[in-house]
Design a protein around this motif. Structure first.
Motif: not given
Length: 120
Positions: A70-95
């Motif tokens: 729920i939270l990661s989908t909402r956070m991913a929609s704030l960024f240009p990630l298309g609401g992808s929670s998996g991409l947000l997790i990947l970006i978090t891990a890479v940073v």
């Protein structure tokens, strides 16, 4: 052998430090492990990078699974990630991995500097 030990030690210590210290404590742990275990700077960077990538990636995935994304989908929609929670997790891990790698590189350089001064 050193690579595996330092990766495992960094993951365990980073997780333990993250329970009690701020998020940036992973940099201190990566720096400390790289300063204690003598490795070439490139391998030290790779150790810090891989360790924190695994640690933060698994931790972010576990937290995401606990709240049904729920939270990661909402956070991913704030960024240009298309609401992808998996991409947000990947970006978090890479940073986190970049921070861990640079901290480990700094620790390795400090170790080399101290070792070179002891010879004279």
């Amino acid at each position: 052998m050193k690579f595996g030990v330092s990766v495992l030690l960094t993951i365990i210590a980073s997780f333990a430090a993250g329970l009690y210290l701020p998020f940036w404590s992973v940099a201190l742990v990566s720096f400390g492990v790289a300063a204690l275990i003598n490795q070439k700077p490139g391998m030290a960077w790779l150790t810090g990078f891989v360790s924190i990538l695994i640690c933060w990636g698994l931790l972010a995935f576990w937290i995401d699974a606990q709240n049904d994304s729920i939270l990661s989908t909402r956070m991913a929609s704030l960024f240009p990630l298309g609401g992808s929670s998996g991409l947000l997790i990947l970006i978090t891990a890479v940073v986190g991995a970049i921070i861990g790698g640079l901290a480990a590189l700094s620790g390795s350089f400090l170790r080399r500097y101290i070792d070179s001064r002891e010879k004279y």
